[in-house]
Design a protein around this motif. Structure first.
Motif, PDB file in Angstrom:
ATOM      1  N   ILE A   1       0.827  -1.201   0.000  1.00 52.00           N
ATOM      2  CA  ILE A   1       0.000   0.000   0.000  1.00 52.00           C
ATOM      3  C   ILE A   1       0.865   1.255   0.000  1.00 52.00           C
ATOM      4  O   ILE A   1       1.777   1.395   0.813  1.00 52.00           O
ATOM      5  N   ASP A   2       0.551   2.185  -0.917  1.00 48.78           N
ATOM      6  CA  ASP A   2       1.159   3.513  -0.933  1.00 48.78           C
ATOM      7  C   ASP A   2       0.128   4.497  -0.379  1.00 48.78           C
ATOM      8  O   ASP A   2      -0.931   4.685  -0.982  1.00 48.78           O
ATOM      9  N   PRO A   3       0.416   5.146   0.768  1.00 42.84           N
ATOM     10  CA  PRO A   3      -0.563   6.063   1.363  1.00 42.84           C
ATOM     11  C   PRO A   3      -0.813   7.333   0.546  1.00 42.84           C
ATOM     12  O   PRO A   3      -1.775   8.056   0.818  1.00 42.84           O
ATOM     13  N   VAL A   4       0.058   7.669  -0.395  1.00 45.47           N
ATOM     14  CA  VAL A   4      -0.083   8.773  -1.353  1.00 45.47           C
ATOM     15  C   VAL A   4       0.192  10.149  -0.753  1.00 45.47           C
ATOM     16  O   VAL A   4       1.029  10.902  -1.246  1.00 45.47           O
ATOM     17  N   SER A   5      -0.540  10.522   0.303  1.00 49.43           N
ATOM     18  CA  SER A   5      -0.370  11.855   0.890  1.00 49.43           C
ATOM     19  C   SER A   5      -0.887  11.831   2.321  1.00 49.43           C
ATOM     20  O   SER A   5      -1.563  10.884   2.738  1.00 49.43           O
ATOM     21  N   VAL A   6      -0.593  12.893   3.046  1.00 53.25           N
ATOM     22  CA  VAL A   6      -1.049  12.969   4.438  1.00 53.25           C
ATOM     23  C   VAL A   6      -2.579  12.932   4.530  1.00 53.25           C
ATOM     24  O   VAL A   6      -3.136  12.154   5.318  1.00 53.25           O
ATOM     25  N   PRO A   7      -3.322  13.741   3.753  1.00 53.28           N
ATOM     26  CA  PRO A   7      -4.788  13.686   3.875  1.00 53.28           C
ATOM     27  C   PRO A   7      -5.376  12.313   3.544  1.00 53.28           C
ATOM     28  O   PRO A   7      -6.354  11.887   4.156  1.00 53.28           O
ATOM     29  N   LYS A   8      -4.769  11.615   2.581  1.00 52.84           N
ATOM     30  CA  LYS A   8      -5.334  10.340   2.141  1.00 52.84           C
ATOM     31  C   LYS A   8      -4.861   9.154   2.982  1.00 52.84           C
ATOM     32  O   LYS A   8      -5.466   8.085   2.947  1.00 52.84           O
TER      33      LYS A   8
ATOM     34  N   THR B   1       4.281   2.051   2.500  1.00 52.14           N
ATOM     35  CA  THR B   1       5.394   2.928   2.134  1.00 52.14           C
ATOM     36  C   THR B   1       5.128   4.394   2.501  1.00 52.14           C
ATOM     37  O   THR B   1       5.034   5.251   1.621  1.00 52.14           O
ATOM     38  N   PRO B   2       5.030   4.723   3.774  1.00 50.36           N
ATOM     39  CA  PRO B   2       4.707   6.103   4.146  1.00 50.36           C
ATOM     40  C   PRO B   2       5.938   7.006   4.219  1.00 50.36           C
ATOM     41  O   PRO B   2       7.073   6.554   4.403  1.00 50.36           O
ATOM     42  N   THR B   3       5.700   8.311   4.104  1.00 50.90           N
ATOM     43  CA  THR B   3       6.681   9.292   4.526  1.00 50.90           C
ATOM     44  C   THR B   3       6.561   9.431   6.042  1.00 50.90           C
ATOM     45  O   THR B   3       5.665   8.852   6.659  1.00 50.90           O
TER      46      THR B   3
ATOM     47  N   VAL C   1       2.714   9.444  10.806  1.00 54.19           N
ATOM     48  CA  VAL C   1       2.023  10.050  11.953  1.00 54.19           C
ATOM     49  C   VAL C   1       0.507   9.962  11.760  1.00 54.19           C
ATOM     50  O   VAL C   1      -0.233   9.620  12.684  1.00 54.19           O
ATOM     51  N   THR C   2       0.055  10.259  10.550  1.00 58.48           N
ATOM     52  CA  THR C   2      -1.384  10.180  10.269  1.00 58.48           C
ATOM     53  C   THR C   2      -1.892   8.750  10.405  1.00 58.48           C
ATOM     54  O   THR C   2      -2.988   8.508  10.914  1.00 58.48           O
ATOM     55  N   LEU C   3      -1.114   7.794   9.943  1.00 59.84           N
ATOM     56  CA  LEU C   3      -1.515   6.392   9.989  1.00 59.84           C
ATOM     57  C   LEU C   3      -1.648   5.869  11.414  1.00 59.84           C
ATOM     58  O   LEU C   3      -2.486   5.010  11.693  1.00 59.84           O
ATOM     59  N   THR C   4      -0.805   6.370  12.317  1.00 60.76           N
ATOM     60  CA  THR C   4      -0.711   5.757  13.643  1.00 60.76           C
ATOM     61  C   THR C   4      -1.033   6.692  14.808  1.00 60.76           C
ATOM     62  O   THR C   4      -1.306   6.220  15.919  1.00 60.76           O
ATOM     63  N   GLY C   5      -0.954   8.004  14.571  1.00 57.21           N
ATOM     64  CA  GLY C   5      -1.113   8.948  15.671  1.00 57.21           C
ATOM     65  C   GLY C   5       0.129   9.067  16.524  1.00 57.21           C
ATOM     66  O   GLY C   5       0.123   9.778  17.540  1.00 57.21           O
ATOM     67  N   GLU C   6       1.209   8.414  16.122  1.00 58.68           N
ATOM     68  CA  GLU C   6       2.459   8.432  16.876  1.00 58.68           C
ATOM     69  C   GLU C   6       3.437   9.421  16.250  1.00 58.68           C
ATOM     70  O   GLU C   6       3.774   9.309  15.069  1.00 58.68           O
TER      71      GLU C   6
END
Length: 302
Positions: A159-166, A183-185, A190-195
């Motif tokens: 999975i490619d998260p694409v961007s912070v909003p998405k 594959t996140p930046t 941070v958006t994916l996990t809240g960490e």
């Protein structure tokens, strides 16, 4: 070689690059050009260039952009049998680059990708794939549908998260089934996990069943985290011409390496080589990308 299924966005990229440094709030001298784009479409086209049998499921608009996207994607040896044409404008992505090729800002219109529905992605197509690659331009409904069916057939998902909003859409569907690689930046993590902490974010994704967290760090390279190890992959020093499409090439070369029997770290190095080849080209998907060219770059780095 087994087929890779890519489900994601297809859009036309319109790129504007200033001649020198970019000054916000005013007109900058430079040049503009357009090309076929979209994260999923680019990954599929790169896989096609790497001679991987690839099926793309994407939504094309019923306009001249859609015709162009379809033709250029098919020309990269990508199977579009299950893609759909919808009665709406095609997706578009407008990127502003400075004189060095670095991204200043961008706006994407991905309504077409978000209009793709679960019934457009047949269970049999998922079940017979060697890998499934998803991008977060899709709705949460489609992401969940594909992840759940892939898990049922034990098909690994990237999975490619694409961007912070998405990336928030991905966070909501990670419980649908185990994910092979994400594959996140740093900011997407941070958006994916809240960490806020890198280690904490990676650990949170591992706890959710993500096997490999490949954090992209731009010019600093990338770091691949598995449950057992952490490996930094340095970026190859490059004379940057255009950063657009680098991450898509990374993902495609990574999957190509995995499907041809390489280990995770070697696959990530293949991805770094493909990113280098892409940013040193004017093209979002480099036309002469090949396994031999990637191997040549890796040998030069030894």
């Amino acid at each position: 070689m087994a087929t890779v299924l890519v489900v994601g966005g297809a859009n036309v990229d319109v790129v504007a690059q200033s001649t020198g440094s970019f000054t916000a709030g005013t007109s900058n001298p430079g040049r503009t050009y357009s090309s076929a784009g979209g994260v999923g479409r680019n990954i599929a086209a790169n896989l096609g260039r790497l001679a991987v049998p690839t099926t793309l499921i994407a939504a094309f608009g019923n306009d001249t952009f859609g015709e162009r996207l379809y033709a250029e994607t098919a020309a990269a040896s990508v199977d579009l049998t299950h893609s759909v044409t919808l009665n709406m404008p095609s997706g578009s992505y407008l990127a502003m680059l400075d004189g060095t090729g670095e991204l200043v800002g961008a706006v994407s219109d991905m309504k077409a990708a978000e209009s793709l529905r679960a019934e457009h992605v047949p269970e049999q197509v998922i079940a017979t794939a060697a890998y499934v690659v998803l991008d977060a331009n899709l709705s949460a409904e489609v992401l969940e549908h594909v992840c759940r069916l892939a898990a049922a057939s034990r098909v690994p998902v990237v999975i490619d998260p694409v961007s912070v909003p998405k990336a928030d859409r991905v966070a909501r569907v990670l419980k649908a089934g185990p994910v092979h690689t994400i594959t996140p930046t740093r900011t997407e993590l941070v958006t994916l996990t809240g960490e806020d902490d890198l280690a904490g974010g990676v650990a949170a994704l591992h706890d959710l069943g993500v096997g490999r967290v490949w954090v992209r760090e731009g010019a600093s390279g990338s770091t691949l985290f598995t449950a057992e190890a952490k490996t930094h992959v340095a970026a190859i020093t490059a004379d940057v011409r255009n950063v657009t499409g680098a991450g898509d090439a990374m993902a495609a070369a990574y999957v190509h390496a995995l499907i041809t029997g390489h280990d995770d770290v070697t696959a990530a190095k293949h991805g770094a080589a493909a990113a280098y080849l892409t940013i040193t080209s004017e093209h979002t998907v480099r036309p002469d990308l090949s396994p031999a060219l990637i191997e040549q770059v890796l040998k030069e780095q030894e």
